[in-house]
Scaffold this motif. Structure first.
Motif, PDB file in Angstrom:
ATOM      1  N   ARG A  57       0.847  -1.203   0.000  1.00 32.46           N
ATOM      2  CA  ARG A  57       0.000   0.000   0.000  1.00 32.46           C
ATOM      3  C   ARG A  57       0.879   1.248   0.000  1.00 32.46           C
ATOM      4  O   ARG A  57       1.919   1.291   0.636  1.00 32.46           O
ATOM      5  N   HIS A  58       0.407   2.288  -0.665  1.00 28.51           N
ATOM      6  CA  HIS A  58       1.156   3.534  -0.708  1.00 28.51           C
ATOM      7  C   HIS A  58       0.267   4.653  -1.206  1.00 28.51           C
ATOM      8  O   HIS A  58      -0.821   4.420  -1.711  1.00 28.51           O
ATOM      9  N   PHE A  59       0.751   5.863  -1.039  1.00 26.66           N
ATOM     10  CA  PHE A  59       0.170   6.997  -1.741  1.00 26.66           C
ATOM     11  C   PHE A  59       1.293   7.618  -2.553  1.00 26.66           C
ATOM     12  O   PHE A  59       2.471   7.353  -2.321  1.00 26.66           O
ATOM     13  N   CYS A  60       0.930   8.426  -3.522  1.00 30.17           N
ATOM     14  CA  CYS A  60       1.901   8.962  -4.465  1.00 30.17           C
ATOM     15  C   CYS A  60       1.841  10.482  -4.462  1.00 30.17           C
ATOM     16  O   CYS A  60       0.763  11.061  -4.521  1.00 30.17           O
ATOM     17  N   LEU A  61       3.021  11.097  -4.396  1.00 31.51           N
ATOM     18  CA  LEU A  61       3.136  12.542  -4.510  1.00 31.51           C
ATOM     19  C   LEU A  61       3.796  12.871  -5.839  1.00 31.51           C
ATOM     20  O   LEU A  61       4.873  12.352  -6.148  1.00 31.51           O
ATOM     21  N   ARG A  62       3.136  13.709  -6.629  1.00 31.37           N
ATOM     22  CA  ARG A  62       3.693  14.112  -7.911  1.00 31.37           C
ATOM     23  C   ARG A  62       4.666  15.260  -7.680  1.00 31.37           C
ATOM     24  O   ARG A  62       4.372  16.181  -6.917  1.00 31.37           O
ATOM     25  N   VAL A  63       5.811  15.192  -8.334  1.00 29.99           N
ATOM     26  CA  VAL A  63       6.836  16.233  -8.218  1.00 29.99           C
ATOM     27  C   VAL A  63       7.174  16.789  -9.595  1.00 29.99           C
ATOM     28  O   VAL A  63       6.862  16.173 -10.618  1.00 29.99           O
ATOM     29  N   THR A  64       7.840  17.931  -9.604  1.00 28.87           N
ATOM     30  CA  THR A  64       8.234  18.538 -10.877  1.00 28.87           C
ATOM     31  C   THR A  64       9.572  18.032 -11.367  1.00 28.87           C
ATOM     32  O   THR A  64       9.863  18.130 -12.563  1.00 28.87           O
ATOM     33  N   ASP A  65      10.399  17.477 -10.453  1.00 31.61           N
ATOM     34  CA  ASP A  65      11.735  17.023 -10.843  1.00 31.61           C
ATOM     35  C   ASP A  65      12.132  15.830  -9.966  1.00 31.61           C
ATOM     36  O   ASP A  65      12.586  16.005  -8.828  1.00 31.61           O
ATOM     37  N   ALA A  66      11.976  14.632 -10.498  1.00 27.73           N
ATOM     38  CA  ALA A  66      12.271  13.412  -9.733  1.00 27.73           C
ATOM     39  C   ALA A  66      13.759  13.293  -9.429  1.00 27.73           C
ATOM     40  O   ALA A  66      14.133  12.799  -8.366  1.00 27.73           O
ATOM     41  N   ARG A  67      14.619  13.729 -10.332  1.00 23.43           N
ATOM     42  CA  ARG A  67      16.061  13.652 -10.074  1.00 23.43           C
ATOM     43  C   ARG A  67      16.447  14.537  -8.895  1.00 23.43           C
ATOM     44  O   ARG A  67      17.223  14.137  -8.031  1.00 23.43           O
TER      45      ARG A  67
ATOM     46  N   ASN B  27       5.352   3.664   6.233  1.00 21.50           N
ATOM     47  CA  ASN B  27       4.362   3.921   5.194  1.00 21.50           C
ATOM     48  C   ASN B  27       5.094   4.286   3.912  1.00 21.50           C
ATOM     49  O   ASN B  27       5.960   5.166   3.899  1.00 21.50           O
ATOM     50  N   ARG B  28       4.741   3.592   2.835  1.00 21.79           N
ATOM     51  CA  ARG B  28       5.398   3.820   1.548  1.00 21.79           C
ATOM     52  C   ARG B  28       4.833   5.058   0.871  1.00 21.79           C
ATOM     53  O   ARG B  28       3.618   5.260   0.843  1.00 21.79           O
ATOM     54  N   VAL B  29       5.733   5.873   0.322  1.00 27.45           N
ATOM     55  CA  VAL B  29       5.362   7.082  -0.405  1.00 27.45           C
ATOM     56  C   VAL B  29       6.031   6.999  -1.771  1.00 27.45           C
ATOM     57  O   VAL B  29       7.252   6.916  -1.865  1.00 27.45           O
ATOM     58  N   GLU B  30       5.211   6.986  -2.812  1.00 26.78           N
ATOM     59  CA  GLU B  30       5.754   7.004  -4.167  1.00 26.78           C
ATOM     60  C   GLU B  30       5.985   8.458  -4.561  1.00 26.78           C
ATOM     61  O   GLU B  30       5.151   9.327  -4.291  1.00 26.78           O
ATOM     62  N   ILE B  31       7.118   8.720  -5.178  1.00 24.10           N
ATOM     63  CA  ILE B  31       7.450  10.043  -5.705  1.00 24.10           C
ATOM     64  C   ILE B  31       7.473   9.890  -7.220  1.00 24.10           C
ATOM     65  O   ILE B  31       8.193   9.044  -7.755  1.00 24.10           O
ATOM     66  N   LEU B  32       6.685  10.695  -7.923  1.00 23.12           N
ATOM     67  CA  LEU B  32       6.451  10.498  -9.359  1.00 23.12           C
ATOM     68  C   LEU B  32       6.543  11.804 -10.121  1.00 23.12           C
ATOM     69  O   LEU B  32       5.964  12.806  -9.713  1.00 23.12           O
ATOM     70  N   GLN B  33       7.273  11.764 -11.222  1.00 22.49           N
ATOM     71  CA  GLN B  33       7.261  12.853 -12.195  1.00 22.49           C
ATOM     72  C   GLN B  33       6.807  12.279 -13.524  1.00 22.49           C
ATOM     73  O   GLN B  33       7.442  11.362 -14.054  1.00 22.49           O
ATOM     74  N   TRP B  34       5.709  12.794 -14.038  1.00 22.47           N
ATOM     75  CA  TRP B  34       5.285  12.392 -15.383  1.00 22.47           C
ATOM     76  C   TRP B  34       6.109  13.203 -16.365  1.00 22.47           C
ATOM     77  O   TRP B  34       6.066  14.434 -16.366  1.00 22.47           O
ATOM     78  N   LEU B  35       6.872  12.528 -17.227  1.00 25.83           N
ATOM     79  CA  LEU B  35       7.660  13.180 -18.262  1.00 25.83           C
ATOM     80  C   LEU B  35       6.791  13.454 -19.480  1.00 25.83           C
ATOM     81  O   LEU B  35       6.997  14.431 -20.202  1.00 25.83           O
ATOM     82  N   THR B  36       5.845  12.556 -19.721  1.00 28.26           N
ATOM     83  CA  THR B  36       4.818  12.727 -20.748  1.00 28.26           C
ATOM     84  C   THR B  36       3.515  12.225 -20.137  1.00 28.26           C
ATOM     85  O   THR B  36       3.531  11.333 -19.280  1.00 28.26           O
ATOM     86  N   PRO B  37       2.376  12.757 -20.542  1.00 26.94           N
ATOM     87  CA  PRO B  37       1.114  12.273 -19.989  1.00 26.94           C
ATOM     88  C   PRO B  37       0.940  10.776 -20.267  1.00 26.94           C
ATOM     89  O   PRO B  37       1.328  10.278 -21.332  1.00 26.94           O
ATOM     90  N   TYR B  38       0.381  10.055 -19.311  1.00 26.56           N
ATOM     91  CA  TYR B  38       0.155   8.625 -19.494  1.00 26.56           C
ATOM     92  C   TYR B  38      -0.854   8.407 -20.609  1.00 26.56           C
ATOM     93  O   TYR B  38      -1.946   8.986 -20.610  1.00 26.56           O
ATOM     94  N   ASP B  39      -0.487   7.561 -21.552  1.00 22.32           N
ATOM     95  CA  ASP B  39      -1.351   7.228 -22.687  1.00 22.32           C
ATOM     96  C   ASP B  39      -1.607   5.729 -22.659  1.00 22.32           C
ATOM     97  O   ASP B  39      -0.748   4.950 -23.084  1.00 22.32           O
ATOM     98  N   PRO B  40      -2.766   5.287 -22.160  1.00 21.90           N
ATOM     99  CA  PRO B  40      -3.035   3.854 -22.080  1.00 21.90           C
ATOM    100  C   PRO B  40      -2.967   3.150 -23.430  1.00 21.90           C
ATOM    101  O   PRO B  40      -2.594   1.983 -23.504  1.00 21.90           O
ATOM    102  N   ALA B  41      -3.304   3.860 -24.504  1.00 18.83           N
ATOM    103  CA  ALA B  41      -3.268   3.232 -25.827  1.00 18.83           C
ATOM    104  C   ALA B  41      -1.836   2.887 -26.230  1.00 18.83           C
ATOM    105  O   ALA B  41      -1.591   1.853 -26.861  1.00 18.83           O
ATOM    106  N   ALA B  42      -0.874   3.720 -25.849  1.00 13.69           N
ATOM    107  CA  ALA B  42       0.514   3.485 -26.238  1.00 13.69           C
ATOM    108  C   ALA B  42       1.291   2.701 -25.188  1.00 13.69           C
ATOM    109  O   ALA B  42       2.098   1.852 -25.524  1.00 13.69           O
ATOM    110  N   ALA B  43       1.051   2.982 -23.913  1.00 15.58           N
ATOM    111  CA  ALA B  43       1.872   2.403 -22.848  1.00 15.58           C
ATOM    112  C   ALA B  43       1.130   1.361 -22.013  1.00 15.58           C
ATOM    113  O   ALA B  43       1.739   0.688 -21.190  1.00 15.58           O
ATOM    114  N   GLY B  44      -0.162   1.223 -22.226  1.00 17.21           N
ATOM    115  CA  GLY B  44      -0.951   0.298 -21.416  1.00 17.21           C
ATOM    116  C   GLY B  44      -0.798  -1.142 -21.851  1.00 17.21           C
ATOM    117  O   GLY B  44      -0.378  -1.440 -22.967  1.00 17.21           O
TER     118      GLY B  44
END
Length: 137
Positions: free
Chosen positions: A70-80, A113-130
């Motif tokens: 289980r976790h929650f995810c925080l979106r960031v502007t720069d994962a590096r 408690n697990r915390v995911e740190i995420l930066q989307w580099l491109t919007p998720y596209d289920p048709a291409a990446a799903g």
């Protein structure tokens, strides 16, 4: 579904066992802004404003939750930069499964408690990446 229209996740709650230790992590390491809990609450709960009407609630209990995926995810502007931030704070970073178009990793708060740190580099596209199909079940 008639009668139910979900608009977004409102909040996530996690169990903590030490208020001061958790405040140091969520205030100082994550840089979240604590806000007052509802005045009707007669129990210890720390609330954090995540922006956009989303909040994080920390609920004080005697024992931590069982460790799990289980976790929650925080979106960031720069994962590096976020990786460097956690390294500088002495918090281990755990890399995880790649998602096309994303840079992500996990850290844990003082109670595990697990915390995911995420930066989307491109919007998720289920048709291409799903996956080719939804999981059965």
């Amino acid at each position: 579904m008639p009668g139910l229209t979900v608009t977004h996740i409102d909040h996530v709650s996690v169990v903590i066992t030490d208020v001061a230790r958790s405040r140091r992590f969520y205030n100082d390491v994550l840089g979240l802004r604590e806000i007052p809990k509802p005045k009707t609450f007669d129990f210890v709960a720390l609330w954090y404003d995540l922006g956009g009407g989303h909040t994080l609630h920390l609920l004080l209990k005697d024992e931590p939750d069982t460790l799990s995926p289980r976790h929650f995810c925080l979106r960031v502007t720069d994962a590096r930069a976020a990786r460097r931030h956690f390294a500088d704070a002495g918090i281990p970073v755990r890399e995880t499964t790649l998602i096309h178009g994303a840079d992500r990793f996990f850290v844990s708060d003082p109670d595990g408690n697990r915390v995911e740190i995420l930066q989307w580099l491109t919007p998720y596209d289920p048709a291409a990446a799903g996956a080719a199909a939804l999981d059965p079940g």
